[in-house]
Design an enzyme around this catalytic site. Structure first.
Site: not given
Length: 498
Positions: A182, A310, A399
């Site tokens: 990230s 995600e 995610h």
């Protein structure tokens, strides 16, 4: 290890005493730079001074001031710039893996249990390093009289510390791999483009790379708005003595009302992006995608990839999962999708998820690998497609799912909730597979599948079972093929969705 003396090493600053944990020598809270307070507030990091005697390195240093979702807006101390090491064997010359955590460049800390390096270091025979760096206003806000991207400069300082000291812990300074997820993946991408970071690592793993990088003009306007919350200017003179907690609160206040600033901040406002690396022309001369196309990463091997779903975690967190209206999906398409994009034959929830997943993480990660290849470098591509069983399985391959799998900490920390309690056998097996790939890449430059090229587009898809296939998100790849992830601009008037 009962009856065995605590591990000690000598580094440039002096002697360190750590502890034994499951056969590993572990050192925590080592200063790699001076505390960025007082006269050093908002300055570039300076090397930590040495000490006399033996310094006990047994506990993590304090986290940097942070807000957002951290739940820890303050800090228990000012030594924010510290580093931690897990070593299987002192003096062994092992590969080194340096982790950069995510958190939107706003929150995160090395002491989170999901980042415990013991399993990865022990099973992969690597020296594992984590560290803290400045976040939010302290690390990324544009402030007059201060260098841009101070959080990235902290990361460079940590890597310089690794170069100069890691041999004492059994690490090979010539085999350093930097990896992050990230905002950590975005930091890895930025480091690939930064002249100051050149030569500090041999390999890079960029997990779920965020596309938003900021122009200097946009960052300047955001910084001025945050300082304005306190009735101040965004300068070192005005902000240098302001309590970090007040600045964090000011940033949170601006973030809460960011959607109303779409006419000026455009996609940054619509995507709730307040902080990101700034393309300032100095610390970060150009975006990573442009830098890699121009050959900046030719001497570095790259492993890059993303999860399949995600966006779903964020849709769940905002209470919108299964609740997206056709109007919301269409607005998302108009704001974030490439020009000329036709509506895919999917419902509102799927369209909303596809566009946001592609804009924020999937296509930036793919384009990073393709830019690396275009610039003469070597890249390996992956997608995590295994659906998380936790929370009833509603999040899919969302995610952050890769973090517990890569570290092997399947029951620790916030991300472990995705795996269920206890985690299923498939999670245990997939974690072992991903840990082996990451550590093999760090040791040999080969994660176990063919390098990516634009003709075959071979991609490792982690699933149950895993397989090497042609890049699976072909429709998205085609739609975004001509898109350029340029710095987000400062705009005005009705150009917010241009």
């Amino acid at each position: 290890m009962t009856g065995i003396a605590a591990p000690e090493v000598r580094i440039a600053g002096g002697r360190l005493r750590g502890g034994w944990e499951d056969g590993l020598a572990v050192f925590r809270g080592i200063p790699y730079a001076e505390p960025p307070v007082g006269a050093l507030r908002f300055a570039a990091p300076r090397p930590a001074p040495g000490w006399t005697g033996v310094h006990d390195a047994l506990t993590f240093g304090p986290a940097a001031p942070q807000g957002g979702l951290s739940g820890r807006p303050g800090s228990a101390g000012e030594d924010w710039l510290t580093i931690n090491v897990w070593s299987p064997e002192l003096g062994a010359g092992l590969p080194v893996m340096v982790w950069i955590y995510g958190g939107g460049y706003v929150f995160g800390s090395a002491d989170r249990p999901e980042y415990d390096g013991g399993r990865l270091a022990r099973d992969g025979r690597v020296v594992l390093v984590t560290f803290d760096f400045r976040l939010g206003v302290e690390g990324f806000a544009a402030i007059g009289g201060a260098p841009a991207n101070r959080g990235l400069l902290d990361q460079v300082a940590a890597l310089e510390w690794v170069r100069d000291n890691i041999a004492a812990f059994g690490g090979d300074p010539g085999r350093v791999t930097v990896f992050g997820e990230s905002a950590g993946g975005g930091s890895v991408a930025a480091l690939l483009a930064m002249p100051r970071a050149k030569g500090l690592f041999r390999r890079a793993v960029a997990q779920s790379v965020p596309g938003p990088f900021l122009s200097a003009e946009l960052a300047g306007d955001i910084g001025a708005t945050i300082a304005g919350e306190l009735g101040l200017r965004a300068t070192v003179a005005d902000l240098g003595e302001v309590d970090p907690a007040l600045l964090t609160a000011a940033g949170d206040a601006v973030s809460e009302g960011i959607a109303a600033r779409g006419a000026r901040w455009g996609r940054a406002a619509h995507g709730s992006i307040l902080f990101a690396p700034v393309v300032d022309g100095d610390v970060l001369p150009v975006t990573p995608w442009r830098a890699l196309c121009e050959g900046a990463g030719a001497g570095v091997e790259l492993l890059a990839g993303h999860t399949r779903d995600e966006q779903r975690l964020f849709t769940f967190m905002t209470g919108m999962l299964g609740q997206v209206t056709a109007a919301q999906a269409e607005e998302t398409r108009k704001i974030f999708a490439p020009k000329g994009n036709e509506d895919p034959d999917v419902g509102p929830d799927q369209l909303y998820e596809l566009v946001r997943s592609d804009w924020l993480f999937r296509m930036p990660s793919l384009h990073l690998a393709e830019a690396q290849v275009a610039g003469g470098g070597r890249a390996f591509l992956y997608e995590l497609a295994w659906p998380a069983p936790g929370l009833g399985g509603v999040l899919g391959a969302c995610h952050g799912l890769d973090v517990p799998l890569v570290f092997g900490n399947l029951t620790l920390g916030q991300t472990a909730m995705l795996l269920g309690d206890p985690p299923p056998a498939a999670a245990v097996a997939l974690s072992a597979e991903m840990r082996d790939a990451w550590t093999r890449f760090a040791a040999e430059g080969d994660p176990g599948w063919p390098a990516y090229d634009v003709a075959r587009r071979l991609t490792q898809v982690f699933d149950d079972p895993s397989a090497v296939v042609r890049y699976p998100e072909e429709r998205s790849r085609e739609l975004w093929r001509e898109h350029s992830f340029d710095p987000l601009p400062l705009i005005s008037g009705d150009e917010a969705t241009a």
